[in-house]
Motif scaffolding. Structure first.
Motif, PDB file in Angstrom:
ATOM      1  N   LYS A  41       0.832  -1.202   0.000  1.00  0.00           N
ATOM      2  CA  LYS A  41       0.000   0.000   0.000  1.00  0.00           C
ATOM      3  C   LYS A  41       0.871   1.258   0.000  1.00  0.00           C
ATOM      4  CE  LYS A  41      -4.378  -0.704   2.078  1.00  0.00           C
ATOM      5  NZ  LYS A  41      -5.182  -0.634   3.311  1.00  0.00           N
ATOM      6  N   GLU A  42       1.947   1.239   0.791  1.00  0.00           N
ATOM      7  CA  GLU A  42       2.846   2.395   0.839  1.00  0.00           C
ATOM      8  C   GLU A  42       3.513   2.632  -0.511  1.00  0.00           C
ATOM      9  OE1 GLU A  42       5.460   1.531   4.118  1.00  0.00           O
ATOM     10  OE2 GLU A  42       3.967   2.143   5.605  1.00  0.00           O
ATOM     11  N   LEU A  43       3.980   1.551  -1.161  1.00  0.00           N
ATOM     12  CA  LEU A  43       4.586   1.678  -2.482  1.00  0.00           C
ATOM     13  C   LEU A  43       3.580   2.211  -3.494  1.00  0.00           C
ATOM     14  CD1 LEU A  43       6.621  -1.660  -2.597  1.00  0.00           C
ATOM     15  CD2 LEU A  43       7.566   0.656  -2.460  1.00  0.00           C
ATOM     16  N   ASN A  44       2.351   1.691  -3.443  1.00  0.00           N
ATOM     17  CA  ASN A  44       1.297   2.155  -4.354  1.00  0.00           C
ATOM     18  C   ASN A  44       1.007   3.630  -4.142  1.00  0.00           C
ATOM     19  OD1 ASN A  44       0.734  -0.218  -5.779  1.00  0.00           O
ATOM     20  ND2 ASN A  44      -0.699  -0.941  -4.248  1.00  0.00           N
ATOM     21  N   LEU A  45       0.876   4.044  -2.881  1.00  0.00           N
ATOM     22  CA  LEU A  45       0.532   5.430  -2.583  1.00  0.00           C
ATOM     23  C   LEU A  45       1.629   6.383  -3.049  1.00  0.00           C
ATOM     24  CD1 LEU A  45      -1.503   7.368  -1.444  1.00  0.00           C
ATOM     25  CD2 LEU A  45      -0.506   7.027   0.811  1.00  0.00           C
ATOM     26  N   GLU A  46       2.885   6.018  -2.842  1.00  0.00           N
ATOM     27  CA  GLU A  46       3.996   6.860  -3.305  1.00  0.00           C
ATOM     28  C   GLU A  46       3.958   7.017  -4.819  1.00  0.00           C
ATOM     29  OE1 GLU A  46       7.710   5.310  -1.869  1.00  0.00           O
ATOM     30  OE2 GLU A  46       7.008   5.301   0.202  1.00  0.00           O
ATOM     31  N   ALA A  47       3.768   5.913  -5.519  1.00  0.00           N
ATOM     32  CA  ALA A  47       3.731   5.957  -6.982  1.00  0.00           C
ATOM     33  C   ALA A  47       2.510   6.734  -7.475  1.00  0.00           C
ATOM     34  CB  ALA A  47       3.725   4.545  -7.554  1.00  0.00           C
ATOM     35  N   LEU A  48       1.355   6.471  -6.893  1.00  0.00           N
ATOM     36  CA  LEU A  48       0.136   7.161  -7.321  1.00  0.00           C
ATOM     37  C   LEU A  48       0.210   8.658  -7.052  1.00  0.00           C
ATOM     38  CD1 LEU A  48      -2.518   4.555  -6.175  1.00  0.00           C
ATOM     39  CD2 LEU A  48      -1.993   5.227  -8.538  1.00  0.00           C
ATOM     40  N   SER A  49       0.802   9.049  -5.938  1.00  0.00           N
ATOM     41  CA  SER A  49       0.954  10.479  -5.629  1.00  0.00           C
ATOM     42  C   SER A  49       1.833  11.159  -6.670  1.00  0.00           C
ATOM     43  CB  SER A  49       1.558  10.663  -4.237  1.00  0.00           C
ATOM     44  OG  SER A  49       0.669  10.211  -3.251  1.00  0.00           O
TER      45      SER A  49
END
Length: 61
Positions: A41-49
């Motif tokens: 989730k953290e990796l996804n959120l960083e990329a999506l941001s």
């Protein structure tokens, strides 16, 4: 985390890390382990941001 050159590379990254065929490994405090749901989730959120900023979306919560 690195900066994406363009949206296409960011989306490719997200597809790769979220593939059921890919085992994600995370290193914390010198120890490597399989990524947890929280890690992913953290990796996804960083990329999506980062991708949202590239296309001009407001990312403030």
């Amino acid at each position: 985390m690195f900066e994406f050159e363009d949206v296409k590379s960011g989306l490719s990254y997200l597809l790769e890390i979220n593939s059921l065929k890919t085992e994600m490994l995370v290193t914390e405090n010198g120890k490597t382990h399989s990524a947890t749901v929280k890690d992913l989730k953290e990796l996804n959120l960083e990329a999506l941001s980062q991708l949202a900023e590239m296309v001009g979306l407001d990312t403030d919560d």
